[in-house]
Design an enzyme around this catalytic site. Structure first.
Site, PDB file in Angstrom:
ATOM      1  N   CYS A   1     -31.791  -4.500 -10.502  1.00 20.21           N
ATOM      2  CA  CYS A   1     -32.516  -5.421 -11.385  1.00 20.21           C
ATOM      3  C   CYS A   1     -33.378  -6.397 -10.584  1.00 20.21           C
ATOM      4  O   CYS A   1     -32.870  -7.348  -9.987  1.00 20.21           O
ATOM      5  CB  CYS A   1     -31.512  -6.180 -12.248  1.00 20.21           C
ATOM      6  SG  CYS A   1     -32.254  -7.423 -13.306  1.00 20.21           S
TER       7      CYS A   1
ATOM      8  N   CYS B   1     -33.249 -10.057 -11.698  1.00 23.14           N
ATOM      9  CA  CYS B   1     -31.960 -10.645 -11.302  1.00 23.14           C
ATOM     10  C   CYS B   1     -32.019 -11.148  -9.865  1.00 23.14           C
ATOM     11  O   CYS B   1     -31.531 -12.230  -9.555  1.00 23.14           O
ATOM     12  CB  CYS B   1     -30.840  -9.618 -11.445  1.00 23.14           C
ATOM     13  SG  CYS B   1     -30.587  -9.033 -13.135  1.00 23.14           S
TER      14      CYS B   1
END
Length: 93
Positions: free
Chosen positions: A39, A42
């Protein structure tokens, strides 16, 4: 890819095994970052949340949990793309 084991100062990694103790049992409100190694957004949040964790350490805990390695908690809370927080053992949107 960035490995989740890369330490972010002030942000604790939790697992399915210790989520209850570390999050639900915390004496402070907890912001939980559900994350994954793949991700990109993230990874971009790591330094921001690290700085926030250091700045607000007396009032707030910030933890992260890898959704791929901890499916029990992820599925149990129906996490898709949210970042819920916990206060007094209760999830809030």
């Amino acid at each position: 890819m960035t490995d989740m084991t890369t330490h972010t100062t002030g942000v604790t990694e939790v697992t399915d095994a210790d989520f209850g103790t570390e999050v639900l049992g915390s004496g402070l409100p907890v912001l939980v970052k559900f994350t994954a190694e793949w991700c990109g957004p993230c990874r971009q949040l790591k330094p921001v949340l690290g700085a926030l964790a250091e700045e607000e350490a007396a009032r707030l805990r910030i933890v992260e949990i890898d959704v791929d390695r901890n499916p029990g908690t992820t599925v149990g809370y129906g996490v898709l793309a949210t970042r819920p927080s916990w206060s007094s053992g209760t999830a809030s949107p």
